[in-house]
Design a protein around this motif. Structure first.
Motif, PDB file in Angstrom:
ATOM      1  N   TRP A   1       0.581  -1.280  -0.093  1.00 16.92           N
ATOM      2  CA  TRP A   1      -0.058  -0.338   0.045  1.00 16.92           C
ATOM      3  C   TRP A   1       0.904   0.687  -0.173  1.00 16.92           C
ATOM      4  O   TRP A   1       0.699   2.209  -0.358  1.00 16.92           O
ATOM      5  CB  TRP A   1      -1.022   0.362   0.564  1.00 16.92           C
ATOM      6  CG  TRP A   1      -0.237   0.494   2.469  1.00 16.92           C
ATOM      7  CD1 TRP A   1      -0.291  -1.386   3.047  1.00 16.92           C
ATOM      8  CD2 TRP A   1      -0.194   1.258   3.628  1.00 16.92           C
ATOM      9  NE1 TRP A   1       0.487  -1.434   4.625  1.00 16.92           N
ATOM     10  CE2 TRP A   1       0.252   0.237   4.867  1.00 16.92           C
ATOM     11  CE3 TRP A   1       0.151   1.872   3.088  1.00 16.92           C
ATOM     12  CZ2 TRP A   1       0.932   0.759   5.856  1.00 16.92           C
ATOM     13  CZ3 TRP A   1       0.958   3.311   4.578  1.00 16.92           C
ATOM     14  CH2 TRP A   1       1.045   2.094   4.980  1.00 16.92           C
ATOM     15  N   ASP A   2       2.093   1.304   0.664  1.00 20.94           N
ATOM     16  CA  ASP A   2       2.949   2.416   0.145  1.00 20.94           C
ATOM     17  C   ASP A   2       3.809   2.541  -0.699  1.00 20.94           C
ATOM     18  O   ASP A   2       4.255   1.855  -1.205  1.00 20.94           O
ATOM     19  CB  ASP A   2       3.840   2.457   1.294  1.00 20.94           C
ATOM     20  CG  ASP A   2       4.453   3.435   1.662  1.00 20.94           C
ATOM     21  OD1 ASP A   2       4.709   4.612   0.614  1.00 20.94           O
ATOM     22  OD2 ASP A   2       5.388   4.188   2.802  1.00 20.94           O
ATOM     23  N   PRO A   3       3.765   3.723  -2.303  1.00 23.52           N
ATOM     24  CA  PRO A   3       4.191   4.237  -3.150  1.00 23.52           C
ATOM     25  C   PRO A   3       5.533   3.749  -2.773  1.00 23.52           C
ATOM     26  O   PRO A   3       6.526   3.545  -3.656  1.00 23.52           O
ATOM     27  CB  PRO A   3       3.094   4.639  -3.713  1.00 23.52           C
ATOM     28  CG  PRO A   3       2.776   5.020  -2.722  1.00 23.52           C
ATOM     29  CD  PRO A   3       2.303   4.588  -1.726  1.00 23.52           C
ATOM     30  N   GLY A   4       6.172   4.477  -1.485  1.00 20.58           N
ATOM     31  CA  GLY A   4       6.744   4.894  -1.728  1.00 20.58           C
ATOM     32  C   GLY A   4       7.871   3.517  -0.514  1.00 20.58           C
ATOM     33  O   GLY A   4       9.217   3.978  -0.368  1.00 20.58           O
ATOM     34  N   VAL A   5       7.701   2.208  -0.711  1.00 18.94           N
ATOM     35  CA  VAL A   5       8.115   0.891   0.013  1.00 18.94           C
ATOM     36  C   VAL A   5       8.323   0.419  -1.736  1.00 18.94           C
ATOM     37  O   VAL A   5       7.401  -0.640  -2.000  1.00 18.94           O
ATOM     38  CB  VAL A   5       7.571   0.665   0.942  1.00 18.94           C
ATOM     39  CG1 VAL A   5       8.310  -0.679   1.524  1.00 18.94           C
ATOM     40  CG2 VAL A   5       7.824   1.616   1.983  1.00 18.94           C
ATOM     41  N   SER A   6       9.260  -0.162  -1.846  1.00 15.24           N
ATOM     42  CA  SER A   6       9.674  -0.695  -3.209  1.00 15.24           C
ATOM     43  C   SER A   6       9.995  -2.543  -3.080  1.00 15.24           C
ATOM     44  O   SER A   6       8.944  -2.822  -3.035  1.00 15.24           O
ATOM     45  CB  SER A   6      10.928  -1.102  -4.155  1.00 15.24           C
ATOM     46  OG  SER A   6      11.545  -0.871  -3.558  1.00 15.24           O
ATOM     47  N   GLN A   7      10.192  -3.123  -1.331  1.00 13.21           N
ATOM     48  CA  GLN A   7       9.988  -4.344  -1.160  1.00 13.21           C
ATOM     49  C   GLN A   7      10.395  -3.903   0.468  1.00 13.21           C
ATOM     50  O   GLN A   7      10.587  -3.733   1.244  1.00 13.21           O
ATOM     51  CB  GLN A   7      10.679  -5.516  -1.693  1.00 13.21           C
ATOM     52  CG  GLN A   7      12.351  -4.888  -1.130  1.00 13.21           C
ATOM     53  CD  GLN A   7      13.622  -5.531  -1.880  1.00 13.21           C
ATOM     54  OE1 GLN A   7      14.134  -5.276  -2.698  1.00 13.21           O
ATOM     55  NE2 GLN A   7      13.651  -6.449  -0.561  1.00 13.21           N
ATOM     56  N   ALA A   8       9.542  -5.125   1.108  1.00 13.11           N
ATOM     57  CA  ALA A   8       9.534  -5.519   2.821  1.00 13.11           C
ATOM     58  C   ALA A   8       9.090  -6.970   2.862  1.00 13.11           C
ATOM     59  O   ALA A   8       8.700  -7.774   2.558  1.00 13.11           O
ATOM     60  CB  ALA A   8       8.484  -4.687   2.984  1.00 13.11           C
ATOM     61  N   VAL A   9      10.471  -7.568   4.114  1.00 15.66           N
ATOM     62  CA  VAL A   9      10.172  -8.470   4.699  1.00 15.66           C
ATOM     63  C   VAL A   9      10.468  -9.167   5.768  1.00 15.66           C
ATOM     64  O   VAL A   9      10.923  -7.856   6.794  1.00 15.66           O
ATOM     65  CB  VAL A   9      11.587  -9.585   3.980  1.00 15.66           C
ATOM     66  CG1 VAL A   9      11.342  -9.423   1.932  1.00 15.66           C
ATOM     67  CG2 VAL A   9      12.923  -9.342   3.856  1.00 15.66           C
TER      68      VAL A   9
END
Length: 150
Positions: free
Chosen positions: A30-38
């Protein structure tokens, strides 16, 4: 220090919204400023759980490790990320409402050291980044019940 806070309503029950947001690796949805998260470590989210994110600011990709520093099951989670340049402190709270729930996202970003004089510019940039994230969060939480049921 730059700060962005918003409250977003959802038709989903507070427990489902909190579970979704506390799994902070969902932020890339949902946050376009985050390209990936794990999530770094598997298992339930709680104090000490870490999430590796890649934040995109213009042409720059910034790797961040967020750690859960406070956890109130079903209600409140606080996460902190620290780099040589800044400290980010994000607090998410979720409350039950008559029509579902309300999620409040409150983020503080503080520059460190010689970068501190750039705080006024950071506040302007963070407001833009925050509005984009808010729009994505609004859209995602509006459809959360169908995604949870799937």
């Amino acid at each position: 220090m730059a700060r962005f806070a918003t409250t977003v309503n959802s038709p989903a029950p507070a427990e489902e919204v909190f579970s979704y947001l506390a799994a902070f690796d969902n932020i890339a949805e949902w946050d376009p400023g985050v390209s990936q998260a794990v999530q770094v470590d598997r298992g339930p989210v709680g104090p000490g759980t870490a999430f590796d994110l890649v934040s995109v600011i213009g042409p720059f990709s910034v790797p961040l490790r967020y750690e859960v520093v406070e956890y109130g099951p079903g209600r409140r989670i606080a996460l902190r990320a620290e780099t040589a340049d800044f400290v980010s402190y994000d607090v998410i709270t979720v409350e039950e409402t008559e029509s579902g729930s309300a999620a409040t996202y409150d983020a503080d970003l503080s520059l460190r050291g010689l970068r501190r004089p750039a705080d006024p510019l950071l506040r302007l940039l963070f407001a833009v980044i925050g509005r984009r994230a808010e729009a994505g969060l609004r859209k995602r939480l509006a459809t959360l019940p169908s995604a949870v049921a799937a």
